[in-house]
Scaffold this active site. Structure first.
Site, PDB file in Angstrom:
ATOM      1  N   HIS A  17       0.755  -1.406   0.050  1.00 39.42           N
ATOM      2  CA  HIS A  17       0.071   0.051  -0.086  1.00 39.42           C
ATOM      3  C   HIS A  17       0.706   1.140   0.050  1.00 39.42           C
ATOM      4  O   HIS A  17       0.440   2.131  -0.640  1.00 39.42           O
ATOM      5  CB  HIS A  17      -0.937   0.121   1.314  1.00 39.42           C
ATOM      6  CG  HIS A  17      -1.882  -1.097   1.497  1.00 39.42           C
ATOM      7  ND1 HIS A  17      -1.847  -1.865   2.332  1.00 39.42           N
ATOM      8  CD2 HIS A  17      -2.763  -1.541   0.496  1.00 39.42           C
ATOM      9  CE1 HIS A  17      -2.998  -2.578   2.302  1.00 39.42           C
ATOM     10  NE2 HIS A  17      -3.533  -2.676   1.052  1.00 39.42           N
ATOM     11  N   LYS A  41     -17.849  -6.910   7.182  1.00 38.46           N
ATOM     12  CA  LYS A  41     -16.779  -7.451   7.147  1.00 38.46           C
ATOM     13  C   LYS A  41     -16.068  -7.415   8.764  1.00 38.46           C
ATOM     14  O   LYS A  41     -16.395  -6.721   9.347  1.00 38.46           O
ATOM     15  CB  LYS A  41     -15.544  -6.502   6.447  1.00 38.46           C
ATOM     16  CG  LYS A  41     -15.228  -6.972   5.117  1.00 38.46           C
ATOM     17  CD  LYS A  41     -14.110  -6.227   4.543  1.00 38.46           C
ATOM     18  CE  LYS A  41     -13.654  -6.941   3.093  1.00 38.46           C
ATOM     19  NZ  LYS A  41     -12.620  -6.174   2.478  1.00 38.46           N
ATOM     20  N   ARG A  90      -1.753  -6.467  -8.626  1.00 41.79           N
ATOM     21  CA  ARG A  90      -0.567  -7.187  -8.045  1.00 41.79           C
ATOM     22  C   ARG A  90      -0.579  -8.625  -9.083  1.00 41.79           C
ATOM     23  O   ARG A  90       0.376  -9.087  -9.377  1.00 41.79           O
ATOM     24  CB  ARG A  90      -0.830  -7.795  -6.706  1.00 41.79           C
ATOM     25  CG  ARG A  90      -0.457  -7.047  -5.606  1.00 41.79           C
ATOM     26  CD  ARG A  90      -1.033  -7.548  -4.372  1.00 41.79           C
ATOM     27  NE  ARG A  90      -2.457  -7.348  -4.376  1.00 41.79           N
ATOM     28  CZ  ARG A  90      -3.245  -7.564  -3.173  1.00 41.79           C
ATOM     29  NH1 ARG A  90      -2.722  -7.858  -2.026  1.00 41.79           N
ATOM     30  NH2 ARG A  90      -4.643  -7.409  -3.356  1.00 41.79           N
ATOM     31  N   SER A 128      -2.556  -7.867   3.047  1.00 39.21           N
ATOM     32  CA  SER A 128      -2.719  -7.595   4.376  1.00 39.21           C
ATOM     33  C   SER A 128      -3.531  -8.887   5.009  1.00 39.21           C
ATOM     34  O   SER A 128      -3.180  -9.313   6.057  1.00 39.21           O
ATOM     35  CB  SER A 128      -4.106  -6.651   4.686  1.00 39.21           C
ATOM     36  OG  SER A 128      -3.702  -5.446   4.188  1.00 39.21           O
TER      37      SER A 128
HETATM   38  P1  ADP Z   1      -9.671  -4.000  -0.494  1.00 39.59           P
HETATM   39  O1  ADP Z   1     -10.225  -4.449   0.915  1.00 39.59           O
HETATM   40  O2  ADP Z   1     -10.531  -2.813  -1.238  1.00 39.59           O
HETATM   41  O3  ADP Z   1      -8.931  -4.866  -1.378  1.00 39.59           O
HETATM   42  P2  ADP Z   1      -7.093  -3.658   0.324  1.00 39.59           P
HETATM   43  O4  ADP Z   1      -6.531  -2.746   1.722  1.00 39.59           O
HETATM   44  O5  ADP Z   1      -6.664  -5.089   0.570  1.00 39.59           O
HETATM   45  O6  ADP Z   1      -8.545  -3.030   0.442  1.00 39.59           O
HETATM   46  O7  ADP Z   1      -6.221  -3.075  -0.671  1.00 39.59           O
HETATM   47  C1  ADP Z   1      -6.170  -1.628  -1.214  1.00 39.59           C
HETATM   48  C2  ADP Z   1      -5.603  -1.383  -2.591  1.00 39.59           C
HETATM   49  O8  ADP Z   1      -4.134  -1.553  -2.415  1.00 39.59           O
HETATM   50  C3  ADP Z   1      -5.949  -2.469  -3.807  1.00 39.59           C
HETATM   51  O9  ADP Z   1      -5.848  -1.794  -4.929  1.00 39.59           O
HETATM   52  C4  ADP Z   1      -4.862  -3.573  -3.591  1.00 39.59           C
HETATM   53  O10 ADP Z   1      -4.868  -4.174  -5.003  1.00 39.59           O
HETATM   54  C5  ADP Z   1      -3.748  -2.548  -3.406  1.00 39.59           C
HETATM   55  N1  ADP Z   1      -2.756  -3.415  -2.998  1.00 39.59           N
HETATM   56  C6  ADP Z   1      -2.664  -4.143  -1.757  1.00 39.59           C
HETATM   57  N2  ADP Z   1      -1.370  -4.837  -1.435  1.00 39.59           N
HETATM   58  C7  ADP Z   1      -0.605  -4.594  -2.528  1.00 39.59           C
HETATM   59  C8  ADP Z   1       0.841  -4.849  -3.108  1.00 39.59           C
HETATM   60  N3  ADP Z   1       1.319  -5.585  -2.413  1.00 39.59           N
HETATM   61  N4  ADP Z   1       1.281  -4.279  -4.185  1.00 39.59           N
HETATM   62  C9  ADP Z   1       0.328  -3.436  -4.873  1.00 39.59           C
HETATM   63  N5  ADP Z   1      -1.158  -3.010  -4.610  1.00 39.59           N
HETATM   64  C10 ADP Z   1      -1.477  -3.535  -3.503  1.00 39.59           C
END
Ligand code: ADP
Length: 152
Positions: A17, A41, A90, A128
């Site tokens: 992130h 959630k 990703r 996450s």
């Molecule tokens: P959500 O619950 O909306 O998926 P996340 O917190 O998991 O929210 O992710 C938010 C954004 O961050 C998403 O666009 C996700 O693809 C991006 N993201 C998460 N991890 C990575 C990573 N390792 N590299 C690039 N983008 C990431």
């Protein structure tokens, strides 16, 4: 003013992130890191905890704001003058999911453009949910998260 919203759960914020937000900074005048509140959630960390970690991570960057919201992301963008949504990609699964969400959001608000940044090499395996699994089982999660994220 070019404003982007980076929406997500951030449960917790990871280096993936942080990388997407940092690389988005030259593209926008302001990025709002917006933690979506979804009543259906189950989160590992409280909203306050997640917000605090994000705030600490970006405390030196005046172009970044941190906020929480509920409801449709498109409505949050409209209310905050944002014409852009920032998301990270990703893998192919991310692509398929993000494509559907972005196309739907554009139908709901034609002004809104979703901007995707490709994950940096070395960070694509970080999510996450994997960080939460490592944490639950006592592994060294610190290599996957910003220094602000420390679980006592
Ligand atoms: P959500 O619950 O909306 O998926 P996340 O917190 O998991 O929210 O992710 C938010 C954004 O961050 C998403 O666009 C996700 O693809 C991006 N993201 C998460 N991890 C990575 C990573 N390792 N590299 C690039 N983008 C990431």
């Amino acid at each position: 003013m070019k404003i982007a919203v980076f929406p997500g759960s951030f449960d917790p914020i990871t280096l993936g992130h942080q990388d997407i937000v940092s690389r988005g900074l030259p593209l926008f005048d302001k990025i709002i890191v917006a933690v979506g509140k979804n009543a259906n959630k189950q989160y590992m960390f409280s909203l306050d905890q997640r917000l605090e970690w994000i705030q600490q991570t970006f405390s030196d960057e005046p172009k970044i704001e941190v906020d929480a919201y509920s409801g449709l992301t498109v409505n949050y963008c409209r209310d905050n003058g944002a014409d852009f949504i920032l998301r990270g990609l990703r893998n192919p699964a991310d692509f398929e999911f993000e494509k559907a969400v972005a196309q739907t959001n554009r139908k709901l608000n034609h002004q809104l453009e979703t901007v995707f940044l490709l994950t940096s090499s070395g960070l694509s395996s970080i999510s996450s949910s994997i960080v939460r699994d490592v944490l639950r089982h006592g592994g060294d999660y610190t290599q996957f998260v910003p220094t602000a994220v420390r679980v006592p």
